[in-house]
Design a protein around this motif. Structure first.
Motif, PDB file in Angstrom:
ATOM      1  N   UNK A 114      57.243  69.974   3.052  1.00  0.00           N
ATOM      2  CA  UNK A 114      57.128  69.508   4.427  1.00  0.00           C
ATOM      3  C   UNK A 114      58.346  70.049   5.156  1.00  0.00           C
ATOM      4  N   UNK A 115      58.116  70.697   6.288  1.00  0.00           N
ATOM      5  CA  UNK A 115      59.205  71.283   7.069  1.00  0.00           C
ATOM      6  C   UNK A 115      59.336  70.484   8.356  1.00  0.00           C
ATOM      7  N   UNK A 116      60.424  69.756   8.494  1.00  0.00           N
ATOM      8  CA  UNK A 116      60.654  68.914   9.673  1.00  0.00           C
ATOM      9  C   UNK A 116      60.875  69.769  10.913  1.00  0.00           C
ATOM     10  N   UNK A 117      60.456  69.227  12.061  1.00  0.00           N
ATOM     11  CA  UNK A 117      60.741  69.827  13.369  1.00  0.00           C
ATOM     12  C   UNK A 117      60.383  71.312  13.416  1.00  0.00           C
ATOM     13  N   UNK A 118      59.221  71.655  12.910  1.00  0.00           N
ATOM     14  CA  UNK A 118      58.807  73.055  12.780  1.00  0.00           C
ATOM     15  C   UNK A 118      58.248  73.617  14.085  1.00  0.00           C
ATOM     16  N   UNK A 119      57.428  72.820  14.766  1.00  0.00           N
ATOM     17  CA  UNK A 119      56.753  73.285  15.978  1.00  0.00           C
ATOM     18  C   UNK A 119      57.595  72.980  17.209  1.00  0.00           C
ATOM     19  N   UNK A 120      57.305  73.687  18.309  1.00  0.00           N
ATOM     20  CA  UNK A 120      58.131  73.554  19.511  1.00  0.00           C
ATOM     21  C   UNK A 120      58.154  72.140  20.079  1.00  0.00           C
ATOM     22  N   UNK A 121      57.143  71.324  19.769  1.00  0.00           N
ATOM     23  CA  UNK A 121      57.139  69.938  20.250  1.00  0.00           C
ATOM     24  C   UNK A 121      57.784  68.977  19.251  1.00  0.00           C
ATOM     25  N   UNK A 122      58.362  69.523  18.173  1.00  0.00           N
ATOM     26  CA  UNK A 122      59.051  68.705  17.182  1.00  0.00           C
ATOM     27  C   UNK A 122      58.193  68.260  16.014  1.00  0.00           C
ATOM     28  N   UNK A 123      56.899  68.551  16.037  1.00  0.00           N
ATOM     29  CA  UNK A 123      56.004  68.159  14.941  1.00  0.00           C
ATOM     30  C   UNK A 123      56.403  68.889  13.659  1.00  0.00           C
ATOM     31  N   UNK A 124      56.239  68.197  12.553  1.00  0.00           N
ATOM     32  CA  UNK A 124      56.506  68.784  11.235  1.00  0.00           C
ATOM     33  C   UNK A 124      55.353  69.689  10.816  1.00  0.00           C
TER      34      UNK A 124
END
Length: 167
Positions: free
Chosen positions: A139-149
């Motif tokens: 699981x990669x935290x804060x992956x997407x530009x909106x902060x979603x993992x």
């Protein structure tokens, strides 16, 4: 992309061509509300020798879906970087077909495994990958530009590698 196709069979999956660029841009904008590939990135994908790009084209030539896989020299891994299906073509099996084509192209390029990230909140995509044999590896935290993992998945494409890992 107007009008719902009558069946998944009506889409031909083929290597993407430079002439597909306008359809790819339109699909990207229709399929994603954020983290979109822009025209320049899609043009690069179509020209790059290290990106395997395929489209699902409808009978009228509309681009109903696409998949991109990045392959790097010296790596046994292919990276499924993007897959999209037009909103009016959801539920026709195109996503599953595109993923299968990505796997075949990755294997044909000599890669033993394929990896990807998917939004943690995208349950349909996670279920698609899991039903296709992908295993969540991180699981990669804060992956997407909106902060979603992101959930990272991987699948072994070469059977003997799977048995080597089990030993």
């Amino acid at each position: 992309m107007s009008g719902r196709p009558s069946s998944g069979v009506s889409a031909e999956i083929r290597p993407a061509l430079p002439d597909d660029l306008p359809g790819l841009v339109a699909l990207e904008n229709a399929a994603f509300s954020s983290d979109r590939l822009d025209r320049r990135a899609l043009r690069h994908a179509l020209r790059s020798p290290t990106i395997l790009a395929h489209v699902a084209a409808g009978q009228n030539g509309d681009i109903l879906g696409y998949v991109l896989v990045q392959i790097r020299r010296g790596s046994a891994l292919g990276w499924l970087t993007s897959v999209a299906v037009a909103p009016d073509a959801h539920g026709l099996g195109l996503g599953r077909r595109l993923v299968r084509v990505a796997e075949e192209a990755t294997r044909a390029a000599g890669r033993r495994r394929i990896r990807l990230e998917v939004r943690a909140d995208n349950r349909p995509a996670r279920e698609l990958y899991e039903s296709a044999g992908y295993a969540r590896i991180a699981v990669v935290s804060d992956y997407y530009e909106d902060g979603e993992a992101a959930w990272r998945y991987e699948k072994t494409l070469v059977p003997e590698l799977a048995s080597e890992r089990a030993a």
